[in-house]
Design an enzyme around this catalytic site. Structure first.
Site, short mmCIF file in Angstrom:
data_model
loop_
_atom_site.label_atom_id
_atom_site.label_comp_id
_atom_site.label_asym_id
_atom_site.label_seq_id
_atom_site.Cartn_x
_atom_site.Cartn_y
_atom_site.Cartn_z
N HIS A 100 0.85 -1.19 0.00
CA HIS A 100 0.00 0.00 0.00
C HIS A 100 0.89 1.24 0.00
O HIS A 100 2.11 1.12 -0.09
CB HIS A 100 -1.03 0.00 1.15
CG HIS A 100 -0.46 0.06 2.53
ND1 HIS A 100 0.05 -1.03 3.19
CD2 HIS A 100 -0.34 1.11 3.41
CE1 HIS A 100 0.46 -0.68 4.40
NE2 HIS A 100 0.23 0.62 4.56
N HIS B 41 1.68 3.69 2.13
CA HIS B 41 2.31 4.29 3.31
C HIS B 41 3.83 4.10 3.31
O HIS B 41 4.36 3.21 2.64
CB HIS B 41 1.72 3.69 4.59
CG HIS B 41 0.31 4.16 4.87
ND1 HIS B 41 -0.49 3.56 5.82
CD2 HIS B 41 -0.42 5.18 4.35
CE1 HIS B 41 -1.66 4.18 5.85
NE2 HIS B 41 -1.64 5.17 4.96
N ASP C 63 5.84 2.82 5.42
CA ASP C 63 6.39 1.54 5.88
C ASP C 63 6.38 0.48 4.78
O ASP C 63 6.93 -0.61 4.96
CB ASP C 63 5.64 1.02 7.11
CG ASP C 63 4.13 1.00 6.95
OD1 ASP C 63 3.64 1.44 5.91
OD2 ASP C 63 3.45 0.54 7.89
N HIS D 171 -7.12 -1.68 6.06
CA HIS D 171 -6.19 -0.68 6.61
C HIS D 171 -6.14 0.56 5.72
O HIS D 171 -6.06 1.69 6.19
CB HIS D 171 -4.81 -1.30 6.74
CG HIS D 171 -3.74 -0.33 7.14
ND1 HIS D 171 -3.70 0.27 8.38
CD2 HIS D 171 -2.68 0.17 6.44
CE1 HIS D 171 -2.66 1.09 8.44
NE2 HIS D 171 -2.03 1.04 7.27
N CYS E 26 -0.27 -4.54 6.45
CA CYS E 26 -1.00 -3.85 7.52
C CYS E 26 -2.48 -4.17 7.55
O CYS E 26 -3.19 -3.72 8.45
CB CYS E 26 -0.78 -2.35 7.40
SG CYS E 26 0.94 -1.85 7.68
N LYS F 204 -3.34 -7.96 11.60
CA LYS F 204 -2.76 -7.56 12.88
C LYS F 204 -2.15 -8.77 13.60
O LYS F 204 -2.67 -9.89 13.50
CB LYS F 204 -3.84 -6.95 13.78
CG LYS F 204 -4.45 -5.66 13.24
CD LYS F 204 -3.46 -4.54 13.28
CE LYS F 204 -4.07 -3.22 12.85
NZ LYS F 204 -3.11 -2.11 12.94
N ASN G 178 -3.03 2.70 13.16
CA ASN G 178 -3.30 3.88 12.36
C ASN G 178 -4.55 3.68 11.49
O ASN G 178 -4.56 2.85 10.59
CB ASN G 178 -2.08 4.17 11.47
CG ASN G 178 -2.30 5.35 10.53
OD1 ASN G 178 -3.23 6.13 10.70
ND2 ASN G 178 -1.44 5.47 9.55
N HIS H 120 3.07 -5.46 11.09
CA HIS H 120 3.86 -5.13 12.28
C HIS H 120 3.66 -6.24 13.31
O HIS H 120 2.57 -6.78 13.45
CB HIS H 120 3.40 -3.80 12.89
CG HIS H 120 3.35 -2.67 11.90
ND1 HIS H 120 4.47 -1.95 11.53
CD2 HIS H 120 2.31 -2.16 11.18
CE1 HIS H 120 4.12 -1.04 10.64
NE2 HIS H 120 2.83 -1.14 10.40
#
Length: 268
Positions: free
Chosen positions: A126, A128, A130, A189, A208, A211, A219, A249
């Site tokens: 995606h 972002h 990270d 997400h 993301c 989880k 976020n 994460h």
């Protein structure tokens, strides 16, 4: 101690009977075998993992590795960020870049030099930071960069690094003799989040969208929390045999990460 005994015995040959000589030869062979096995194990472990101040790599299944780097954020502090590496026949596909160019170069070098694999492509799951923070390092190395058309549009709008090659909802890579899948399961997400799947190892990079067990919602700035649990439930239905799941994460797990994510976002 075994090696020390062998050396001591070999230094006193006049004190040994013929039987002792036979035993000593066996001991020497056992010691050599132990040394060879130890050296082999060290070499194997060296290829399975890597740790520096900016990057970690861990083997999670046959031909599948988790890479981990760190992102400094104002809201969440220093955040560990995961990606996935899949290899076969001296070729590799990487999902998500490490968060910086430095960490990305370390990962590329490790895959090429330690695993002996050519990186065929990197996929940003995606838009972002990270996921594509280290994209310029891959581009400078001439490695093809991929993302969905939605991700590319969002990256341009946010003035971040932009992947060069786009796809709509699905993409299949050939890595060696195996296939690696990229698919868009739905909103969660972000509106553009995709996942990676390696059928041979039944390994999924959820990014993301997924989880770790025990995590909070994280976020939600670009999230669709209504669609999120349905998206993940449908993903689990589509891939019921998945064994290894890497979240964006946190700790790697199995299908329980999908179940936990669904429960986390289900209406209470």
């Amino acid at each position: 101690m075994l090696l020390a005994s062998v050396l001591f015995a070999s230094g006193l040959p006049s004190c040994l009977s013929s039987t002792s000589n036979v035993k000593n030869t066996v001991a020497e062979q056992e010691a050599a075998s132990t040394i060879d096995k130890s050296s082999s194990d060290v070499a194997a472990n060296y290829r399975k993992s890597y740790t520096s101040e900016t990057l970690e790599v861990h083997k999670i299944a046959d031909q599948v590795y988790q890479h981990l780097s760190f992102l400094e954020t104002q809201s969440f502090g220093k955040v560990p960020c995961n990606g996935m590496v899949v290899i076969d026949q001296q070729e590799a596909i990487i999902f998500d870049t490490p968060t910086t160019d430095q960490a990305s170069l370390e990962l590329i070098d490790w895959v090429e030099q330690r695993l002996g694999c050519k990186v065929k492509a990197v996929v940003a799951t995606h838009f972002h930071q990270d996921c594509l923070g280290g994209l310029p390092a891959f581009q400078r190395r001439g490695i093809p960069t991929y993302a969905s058309h939605k991700t590319i549009a969002l990256a341009k709008a946010n003035r971040t690094a932009v992947p060069e090659n786009g796809f709509h909802k699905e993409l299949t890579f050939e890595v060696g003799n195996e296939k690696v899948l990229v698919l868009y399961p739905g909103k969660g997400h972000t509106h553009d989040n995709v996942v990676g799947y390696f059928p041979k190892a039944e390994a999924m990079f959820g990014g993301c969208l997924i989880k770790e067990v025990g995590a909070g919602k994280g976020n939600l700035a670009d999230a669709d929390t209504v669609a999120w649990p349905l998206t993940v439930a449908n993903l689990k239905t589509a891939y019921p045999r998945v064994k290894h799941v890497i979240p964006g994460h946190g700790k790697v797990g199995g299908p329980e990460l999908l179940d936990y994510t669904v429960r986390l976002f289900e209406p209470k």
